[in-house]
Design an enzyme around this catalytic site. Structure first.
Site, short mmCIF file in Angstrom:
data_model
loop_
_atom_site.label_atom_id
_atom_site.label_comp_id
_atom_site.label_asym_id
_atom_site.label_seq_id
_atom_site.Cartn_x
_atom_site.Cartn_y
_atom_site.Cartn_z
CG ASP A 24 32.67 32.79 27.74
OD1 ASP A 24 32.47 33.69 26.90
OD2 ASP A 24 33.29 32.98 28.80
N GLY A 77 40.81 39.25 25.98
CA GLY A 77 39.93 40.39 26.22
C GLY A 77 39.81 40.70 27.70
C1 S3P Z 1 34.60 37.35 31.26
C2 S3P Z 1 33.42 37.92 30.88
C3 S3P Z 1 32.72 37.59 29.63
C4 S3P Z 1 33.24 36.29 29.02
C5 S3P Z 1 34.74 36.21 29.04
C6 S3P Z 1 35.27 36.32 30.46
C7 S3P Z 1 35.23 37.75 32.54
O1 S3P Z 1 32.94 38.63 28.69
O2 S3P Z 1 32.77 36.13 27.72
O3 S3P Z 1 35.18 35.00 28.47
O4 S3P Z 1 36.15 37.05 33.01
O5 S3P Z 1 34.81 38.76 33.12
P1 S3P Z 1 31.96 39.90 28.57
O6 S3P Z 1 32.13 40.74 29.75
O7 S3P Z 1 32.42 40.59 27.30
O8 S3P Z 1 30.57 39.33 28.43
#
Ligand code: S3P
Length: 435
Positions: A315, A94
């Site tokens: 996380d 993601g």
């Molecule tokens: C992350 C932000 C978080 C986290 C992901 C990594 C990042 O997600 O859960 O594992 O590296 O910016 P969200 O922005 O959806 O909270």
């Protein structure tokens, strides 16, 4: 791949878990669009960070490594990226898809990004909405999910964006697009989220102003190459923090862990539950605070998790739920609806798994209520979610029978040597390859 996690393990010794995932992603992204050669040490050689690395190679950036955590990025400058030959496949990541969306929205070429089964179910409108407001042309798939397509050649303008949810990925996406936008781009977050993008941009010589919940930068600047030391990932260390906290006689030290204040919710929450964690030898490495963390067994008690800690431990909840299952009394989590749109629906999947082990775990729309108790064994479906698989491996330390965990391949996205490090400390995890 399946794990068979067996009770009776112990935890003693010192260990350095792999590099921080968030910082590893950002080192490639910023190194690629910087002027000059960026070197990275401690890079996470996990599939997620490698997805980002491969995406930039596909856009013409010469990158050497990773080799023993070292990566060398030959930056192409802010306008030097080239159109990739096909779609960019970013696997389970993601962070790759959402941050790249920002960085690529202002390029001259079209790009389409795709992902695996899990990523293909995750919401992308949260980045498409602000990018469109900046003038980007962004297409998402059915229901606002991947694939995500950015049409090149658009002129972006800076915006003042108030984030509807606490998300470092959305904040970072907008700020990265802001580098390519005319004028000032500003983000306001509802609660503090990880600030690695802001810190690292500054390290690359890019001016980012931060005033409380507001971060802002002006478009049109350039980045200069730097050396980056990636600390060990506190999100990976968290599995051993809980493992040691719940295992009688455990005494471990986790070395060189990143303790950025926007990431230490797991330490604060475990301490409130009664855990014995010592933060030792605090130092700063390349703009990020780092420490060694000693964890010894201590009996835990159930708590109401303070809502202000939620984004700071976002996380780490799957493994914190295991801590709650081993605690005396009830643990209540609220204000954590974001957990439902992670690599799996982490509220439901953890509630189901804990119930399988005989623990009373009641999911709520934005959290969970867990009664501590004795865990038994059983078969757990991890739903291809790395952190679910590792959390139930930790649970085996206090279970009275074997825990078989299905679909563990994705552990390699964030913590490729999880099993060997765990067994090295005294846990009993067997890897069963499915044929
Ligand atoms: C992350 C932000 C978080 C986290 C992901 C990594 C990042 O997600 O859960 O594992 O590296 O910016 P969200 O922005 O959806 O909270």
């Amino acid at each position: 791949m399946e794990f068979l996690a067996q009770p009776g393990g112990s935890l003693r010794g010192r260990v350095r878990v792999p590099g921080d995932k968030s910082i590893s992603h950002r080192s490639i992204m910023l190194g690629a669009i910087a002027d000059g050669v960026t070197t990275v040490d401690g890079f996470l050689e996990g599939e997620d960070a490698l997805s980002t690395l491969k995406a930039f190679q596909a856009m013409g950036v010469q990158i050497e490594g990773p080799e023993n955590g070292r990566v060398v990025i030959h930056g192409v400058g802010r306008d030097g990226l080239q159109a990739p030959k096909g779609e960019l496949y970013v696997g389970n990541s993601g962070t790759s898809m959402r941050l790249l969306a920002g960085l690529l929205a202002g390029q001259a070429f079209d790009v389409t990004m795709t992902g695996d089964v899990s990523l293909s179910k995750r919401p992308m409108e949260r980045v498409a909405v602000p990018l469109r407001e900046m003038g980007a042309v962004v297409e998402t798939g059915e229901g606002g999910r991947p694939p995500l397509t950015l049409r090149g050649g658009q002129k972006l303008k800076g915006i003042d964006y108030v984030l509807p949810m606490a998300s470092a990925q959305v904040k970072s996406c907008v700020l990265l697009a802001g580098i390519y936008a005319e004028g000032e781009t500003r983000t306001t977050e509802p609660a503090p989220t990880r600030d690695h993008s802001e810190r690292m941009l500054r390290g690359f010589g890019y001016d980012v102003a931060v005033d409380g919940a507001v971060a802002s930068l002006s478009g049109g600047g350039r980045l200069s190459a730097q050396h980056i030391d990636v600390p060990a990932d506190i999100s990976s260390a968290a599995f051993f923090m809980v493992a040691a906290s719940i295992t009688p006689a455990a005494d471990i030290t986790l070395e060189h862990v990143g303790i950025n204040p926007t990431r230490i919710g797991v330490i604060n929450i475990l301490r409130e539950m009664g855990a014995n964690l010592e933060v030792l030898n605090e130092r700063e490495v390349g703009g990020e605070p780092v420490a060694d963390i000693r964890v010894q067994y201590a009996p835990l008690k159930g708590i109401e998790i303070p809502e202000d800690q939620v984004p700071l431990a976002i996380d780490e909840f799957p493994v914190l739920f295991v801590a709650a299952a081993c605690a005396e009394g009830t643990t209540i989590l609220r204000g954590a609806e974001e957990l439902r749109v992670k690599e799996s629906d982490r509220i439901q999947v953890m509630a189901d798994g804990l119930a399988t082990l005989g623990i009373k775990a009641e999911p709520t729309p934005d959290g969970i209520i867990i009664e501590g108790g004795q865990m038994g064994g059983g078969v757990i479906d991890s739903h291809h979610d790395h952190r679910i698989a590792m959390s139930f491996s930790v649970a085996s330390l206090r279970a009275n029978a074997d825990i078989r965990i299905l679909e563990c391949d994705n552990v390699a996205t964030s913590f490729p040597n999880f099993v060997s490090l765990s067994n090295g400390l005294g846990m009993n995890i067997k890897v069963m390859e499915n044929v």
